[in-house]
Design a protein around this motif. Structure first.
Motif, PDB file in Angstrom:
ATOM      1  N   ASP A 187      -7.930  12.847  -0.600  1.00 34.28           N
ATOM      2  CA  ASP A 187      -6.473  12.529  -1.700  1.00 34.28           C
ATOM      3  C   ASP A 187      -6.178  11.021  -1.839  1.00 34.28           C
ATOM      4  OD1 ASP A 187      -4.364  12.725  -2.530  1.00 34.28           O
ATOM      5  OD2 ASP A 187      -2.808  12.659  -0.786  1.00 34.28           O
ATOM      6  N   VAL A 188      -6.505  10.539  -3.036  1.00 35.33           N
ATOM      7  CA  VAL A 188      -6.073   9.132  -2.957  1.00 35.33           C
ATOM      8  C   VAL A 188      -5.272   8.428  -2.709  1.00 35.33           C
ATOM      9  CG1 VAL A 188      -6.038   7.546  -5.603  1.00 35.33           C
ATOM     10  CG2 VAL A 188      -7.507   9.897  -5.785  1.00 35.33           C
ATOM     11  N   LYS A 189      -4.069   8.719  -3.037  1.00 37.27           N
ATOM     12  CA  LYS A 189      -2.661   8.210  -2.127  1.00 37.27           C
ATOM     13  C   LYS A 189      -2.878   7.962  -0.737  1.00 37.27           C
ATOM     14  CE  LYS A 189       0.341   9.998  -5.981  1.00 37.27           C
ATOM     15  NZ  LYS A 189       2.103  11.326  -5.842  1.00 37.27           N
ATOM     16  N   THR A 190      -3.956   9.327  -0.102  1.00 42.45           N
ATOM     17  CA  THR A 190      -4.008   8.314   0.577  1.00 42.45           C
ATOM     18  C   THR A 190      -5.139   7.068   1.665  1.00 42.45           C
ATOM     19  OG1 THR A 190      -3.709  10.945   1.701  1.00 42.45           O
ATOM     20  CG2 THR A 190      -5.154   9.214   3.890  1.00 42.45           C
ATOM     21  N   GLY A 191      -5.772   6.862   0.357  1.00 41.27           N
ATOM     22  CA  GLY A 191      -6.934   5.858  -0.034  1.00 41.27           C
ATOM     23  C   GLY A 191      -6.088   5.041   0.049  1.00 41.27           C
ATOM     24  N   TYR A 192      -5.092   5.089  -0.937  1.00 38.84           N
ATOM     25  CA  TYR A 192      -4.044   3.549  -1.094  1.00 38.84           C
ATOM     26  C   TYR A 192      -3.295   3.154   0.320  1.00 38.84           C
ATOM     27  CZ  TYR A 192      -4.577   4.658  -6.395  1.00 38.84           C
ATOM     28  OH  TYR A 192      -5.024   4.790  -7.957  1.00 38.84           O
ATOM     29  N   GLN A 193      -2.603   3.978   1.023  1.00 40.27           N
ATOM     30  CA  GLN A 193      -1.979   3.522   1.673  1.00 40.27           C
ATOM     31  C   GLN A 193      -3.460   3.330   3.251  1.00 40.27           C
ATOM     32  OE1 GLN A 193       0.535   6.975   3.218  1.00 40.27           O
ATOM     33  NE2 GLN A 193       1.774   7.302   1.424  1.00 40.27           N
ATOM     34  N   VAL A 194      -3.921   3.987   3.176  1.00 41.16           N
ATOM     35  CA  VAL A 194      -5.453   3.847   4.056  1.00 41.16           C
ATOM     36  C   VAL A 194      -5.826   2.163   3.991  1.00 41.16           C
ATOM     37  CG1 VAL A 194      -7.416   4.230   5.401  1.00 41.16           C
ATOM     38  CG2 VAL A 194      -5.851   5.738   4.904  1.00 41.16           C
ATOM     39  N   TYR A 195      -6.256   2.135   2.573  1.00 43.55           N
ATOM     40  CA  TYR A 195      -7.066   0.638   2.198  1.00 43.55           C
ATOM     41  C   TYR A 195      -5.455  -0.923   2.552  1.00 43.55           C
ATOM     42  CZ  TYR A 195      -8.414  -3.090  -0.806  1.00 43.55           C
ATOM     43  OH  TYR A 195      -8.764  -4.485  -1.113  1.00 43.55           O
ATOM     44  N   GLY A 196      -4.129   0.023   2.442  1.00 44.16           N
ATOM     45  CA  GLY A 196      -3.373  -1.307   2.430  1.00 44.16           C
ATOM     46  C   GLY A 196      -2.683  -1.244   3.995  1.00 44.16           C
ATOM     47  N   TYR A 197      -2.738  -0.312   4.734  1.00 42.72           N
ATOM     48  CA  TYR A 197      -2.999  -0.327   6.380  1.00 42.72           C
ATOM     49  C   TYR A 197      -4.537  -1.534   6.721  1.00 42.72           C
ATOM     50  CZ  TYR A 197       0.456   3.200   6.467  1.00 42.72           C
ATOM     51  OH  TYR A 197       1.133   4.145   6.253  1.00 42.72           O
ATOM     52  N   LEU A 198      -5.704  -1.067   6.174  1.00 42.13           N
ATOM     53  CA  LEU A 198      -6.915  -2.100   6.839  1.00 42.13           C
ATOM     54  C   LEU A 198      -6.768  -3.501   6.654  1.00 42.13           C
ATOM     55  CD1 LEU A 198      -9.314  -1.759   7.641  1.00 42.13           C
ATOM     56  CD2 LEU A 198     -10.239  -0.986   5.803  1.00 42.13           C
ATOM     57  N   ASN A 199      -6.175  -2.772   4.962  1.00 44.15           N
ATOM     58  CA  ASN A 199      -6.286  -4.528   4.507  1.00 44.15           C
ATOM     59  C   ASN A 199      -4.884  -5.751   5.834  1.00 44.15           C
ATOM     60  OD1 ASN A 199      -6.979  -6.242   2.718  1.00 44.15           O
ATOM     61  ND2 ASN A 199      -5.391  -5.979   1.387  1.00 44.15           N
ATOM     62  N   GLY A 215       0.991  -0.832  -0.002  1.00 45.73           N
ATOM     63  CA  GLY A 215       0.157   0.312  -0.080  1.00 45.73           C
ATOM     64  C   GLY A 215       0.922   1.344  -0.229  1.00 45.73           C
ATOM     65  N   ILE A 216       1.774   1.006   0.527  1.00 44.33           N
ATOM     66  CA  ILE A 216       2.591   2.282   0.702  1.00 44.33           C
ATOM     67  C   ILE A 216       3.568   2.477  -0.749  1.00 44.33           C
ATOM     68  CG2 ILE A 216       5.002   3.160   1.584  1.00 44.33           C
ATOM     69  CD1 ILE A 216       4.173   1.486   4.373  1.00 44.33           C
ATOM     70  N   LEU A 217       3.707   1.361  -0.596  1.00 45.15           N
ATOM     71  CA  LEU A 217       4.264   1.528  -2.296  1.00 45.15           C
ATOM     72  C   LEU A 217       4.418   1.635  -3.757  1.00 45.15           C
ATOM     73  CD1 LEU A 217       7.119  -1.962  -1.631  1.00 45.15           C
ATOM     74  CD2 LEU A 217       7.815   1.004  -1.387  1.00 45.15           C
ATOM     75  N   LEU A 218       2.508   0.914  -3.814  1.00 44.87           N
ATOM     76  CA  LEU A 218       1.717   1.843  -4.686  1.00 44.87           C
ATOM     77  C   LEU A 218       2.021   2.977  -4.797  1.00 44.87           C
ATOM     78  CD1 LEU A 218      -0.147   0.356  -6.358  1.00 44.87           C
ATOM     79  CD2 LEU A 218      -1.902   1.096  -5.147  1.00 44.87           C
ATOM     80  N   PHE A 233     -14.019   1.646  -1.576  1.00 46.24           N
ATOM     81  CA  PHE A 233     -12.599   2.356  -0.808  1.00 46.24           C
ATOM     82  C   PHE A 233     -12.317   3.369  -1.326  1.00 46.24           C
ATOM     83  CE2 PHE A 233      -9.702   2.325   1.944  1.00 46.24           C
ATOM     84  CZ  PHE A 233     -10.367   1.881   3.627  1.00 46.24           C
ATOM     85  N   THR A 234     -11.722   4.166  -1.648  1.00 47.38           N
ATOM     86  CA  THR A 234     -10.554   4.634  -2.334  1.00 47.38           C
ATOM     87  C   THR A 234     -11.245   5.868  -2.935  1.00 47.38           C
ATOM     88  OG1 THR A 234     -10.030   4.816  -4.382  1.00 47.38           O
ATOM     89  CG2 THR A 234      -8.789   3.569  -2.580  1.00 47.38           C
ATOM     90  N   GLN A 235     -12.611   6.257  -2.784  1.00 45.23           N
ATOM     91  CA  GLN A 235     -13.091   7.718  -2.875  1.00 45.23           C
ATOM     92  C   GLN A 235     -13.680   7.756  -1.862  1.00 45.23           C
ATOM     93  OE1 GLN A 235     -16.492   5.922  -5.802  1.00 45.23           O
ATOM     94  NE2 GLN A 235     -14.850   5.885  -7.600  1.00 45.23           N
ATOM     95  N   HIS A 236     -13.364   7.302  -1.154  1.00 44.15           N
ATOM     96  CA  HIS A 236     -14.122   7.763   0.545  1.00 44.15           C
ATOM     97  C   HIS A 236     -12.771   8.992   1.391  1.00 44.15           C
ATOM     98  CE1 HIS A 236     -17.557   4.669   0.217  1.00 44.15           C
ATOM     99  NE2 HIS A 236     -17.955   5.186   1.403  1.00 44.15           N
ATOM    100  N   SER A 239     -19.235   6.532   5.093  1.00 46.06           N
ATOM    101  CA  SER A 239     -18.047   7.712   5.585  1.00 46.06           C
ATOM    102  C   SER A 239     -16.582   5.989   5.845  1.00 46.06           C
ATOM    103  CB  SER A 239     -18.582   7.944   7.516  1.00 46.06           C
ATOM    104  OG  SER A 239     -18.753   6.404   8.573  1.00 46.06           O
ATOM    105  N   ALA A 240     -15.300   7.451   5.597  1.00 44.02           N
ATOM    106  CA  ALA A 240     -14.297   5.961   5.700  1.00 44.02           C
ATOM    107  C   ALA A 240     -14.287   5.415   6.769  1.00 44.02           C
ATOM    108  CB  ALA A 240     -12.889   7.031   5.796  1.00 44.02           C
ATOM    109  N   VAL A 241     -14.710   5.729   8.060  1.00 46.86           N
ATOM    110  CA  VAL A 241     -14.630   4.356   9.419  1.00 46.86           C
ATOM    111  C   VAL A 241     -15.723   3.314   9.276  1.00 46.86           C
ATOM    112  CG1 VAL A 241     -14.794   4.413  11.453  1.00 46.86           C
ATOM    113  CG2 VAL A 241     -13.877   6.516  10.793  1.00 46.86           C
ATOM    114  N   GLY A 242     -16.827   3.763   8.397  1.00 46.09           N
ATOM    115  CA  GLY A 242     -17.843   3.159   8.365  1.00 46.09           C
ATOM    116  C   GLY A 242     -17.823   2.107   7.686  1.00 46.09           C
ATOM    117  N   ILE A 243     -17.233   1.961   5.854  1.00 44.69           N
ATOM    118  CA  ILE A 243     -16.768   1.176   4.915  1.00 44.69           C
ATOM    119  C   ILE A 243     -15.675   0.249   5.727  1.00 44.69           C
ATOM    120  CG2 ILE A 243     -14.767   2.324   4.089  1.00 44.69           C
ATOM    121  CD1 ILE A 243     -17.460   0.514   2.367  1.00 44.69           C
TER     122      ILE A 243
END
Length: 414
Positions: free
Chosen positions: A248-260, A159-162, A242-245, A306-310
């Motif tokens: 910043d799309v890059k932030t979405g990528y990183q958060v998705y990686g952490y959550l995943n 998620g970070i490297l993407l 998920f990233t549409q929540h 919301s980002a928390v809900g999803i």
């Protein structure tokens, strides 16, 4: 615990750990990469997934039949390692340029590579590990747990490297593939005369008889209407949604990686306890429970905003998948010829799922393009609920004893 003193348990776990690291480095962000980096539309992404699934069917059928015929011999493991080691160069020098210059050529070559190495490959490596678990008397779920741990570790980094350079992920995937190859060099799997005889006596006629068994088709129908639909939702649609929540799309990528990563760690913990749950309530009830959790996650995604809900909705996957995987193998071992476990798993679960992806991926992609994520999720969730409810009346209700091992061949722990 005695399991952790069993050296064969650690080899089985090592295969799963390294395979899922290799897979996660590219697969966990595959749809995001196709959509964001390559710039494909929802319909094109659906076409990619359909082609991948269609071509993987060939390898699933071959892997299932061949693996049941050769038992726990390592021939297919060697074959698998070639694809794992080559994934980085393939992505960077073949797949990405072709998708941008000649879409269908790239899609077909990618479908062949991913089908042989990963989409069918993951089913093969799981069924191989399950055979080892019965041969060397340890619970499959505790071994499969290490696959989830590997997936979580790789996803956290990916998620970070993407957001830096996706090519780094591809090279790291190949590096893990080299580790898989080295591990296979050290695993000394003894094949006894008894095992040789059991697999040698397995004929094509024995394999084909499974298609005349009514409860096999009930089993396939359940998985087709639940796991198949859920996979399209989880892989093709959810990462983009998920990233549409995030602004910043890059932030979405990183958060998705952490959550995943957190979700897969939860999945790992659940895989440790899933055998006890499945043995307690029975394989059929566990399958139905997993079906209702899948439907609830899909519908729940349409209800939160919301980002928390999803994020909380995503964590349900860590509960559902372990129960589903363990329940599938328990159900197969209780209701069908155990010599055919790989064939039934790959054809009954994986092939049926990929057939569904072939038929539904592009259609669902178009539904999303013309309506919305929310509408698409309500439709998919309703389908999963219907098939799950129907399965309550048609799946076989055989039980195993609590904590029972399904034997493959009794061996002393190594």
């Amino acid at each position: 615990m005695q399991t952790f003193k069993n050296k064969n348990y650690w080899f089985s776990s090592g295969y799963l750990f390294l395979f899922f690291i290799t897979w996660s480095f590219w697969w966990s962000f595959y749809s995001i990469w196709l959509n964001g980096t390559i710039g494909l539309t929802g319909s094109q992404t659906g076409t990619i997934f359909s082609i991948n699934s269609f071509l993987s069917l060939i390898f699933m059928i071959l892997y299932g039949v061949i693996q049941d015929k050769i038992g726990t011999k390592k021939y297919l493991i060697w074959f698998q390692s070639i694809f794992l080691m080559g994934i980085g160069p393939f992505f960077i020098f073949v797949y990405e340029p072709l998708l941008q210059s000649n879409f269908y050529t790239g899609a077909i070559l990618g479908g062949l590579y991913f089908g042989a190495g990963f989409i069918a490959g993951v089913a093969f490596i799981e069924s191989y590990a399950e055979k080892l678990s019965r041969k060397y008397t340890f619970e499959y779920g505790t071994s499969r747990m290490w696959g989830s741990i590997g997936y979580a570790c790789a996803t956290f980094i990916a998620g970070i490297l993407l957001s830096i350079n996706p090519h780094i992920n591809f090279w790291l995937a190949s590096l893990a593939g080299v580790g898989f190859f080295i591990l296979n060099c050290f695993f000394k799997n003894e094949v006894s005369a008894k095992e040789e005889e059991k697999t040698a006596n397995l004929s094509v006629k024995d394999i084909l008889t499974i298609f005349s068994v009514k409860k096999f088709w009930y089993f396939v129908a359940f998985l087709f209407g639940t796991a198949c639909i859920y996979t399209i939702y989880d892989v093709q649609l959810f990462p983009i949604y998920f990233t549409q929540h995030f602004e910043d799309v890059k932030t979405g990528y990183q958060v998705y990686g952490y959550l995943n990563s957190f979700q897969v760690l939860l999945e790992s913990a659940m895989l440790f306890v899933a055998p006890f749950i499945v043995n307690r309530i029975g394989a059929k009830q566990a399958l139905i429970l997993a079906g209702f959790v899948m439907g609830s996650r899909i519908v729940g995604s349409a209800l939160v905003d919301s980002a928390v809900g999803i994020s909380l909705i995503k964590l349900l996957h860590g509960v559902e998948l372990p129960i589903l995987l363990v329940a599938i193998f328990k159900y197969i071992s209780l209701n069908f010829d155990q010599r055919l476990s790989a064939t039934i798993y790959l054809i009954g679960f994986k092939v049926s799922g990929e057939v569904g992806v072939i038929f539904f991926s592009s259609l669902i992609g178009k539904l999303y393009d013309t309506t919305s994520f929310e509408t698409t999720y309500f439709v998919l969730g309703a389908i999963v609920y219907i098939f799950t409810f129907t399965a309550m009346f048609f799946l076989s209700n055989q039980h195993s004893k609590k904590a029972e091992f399904i034997s493959y061949e009794i061996r002393k722990n190594g």
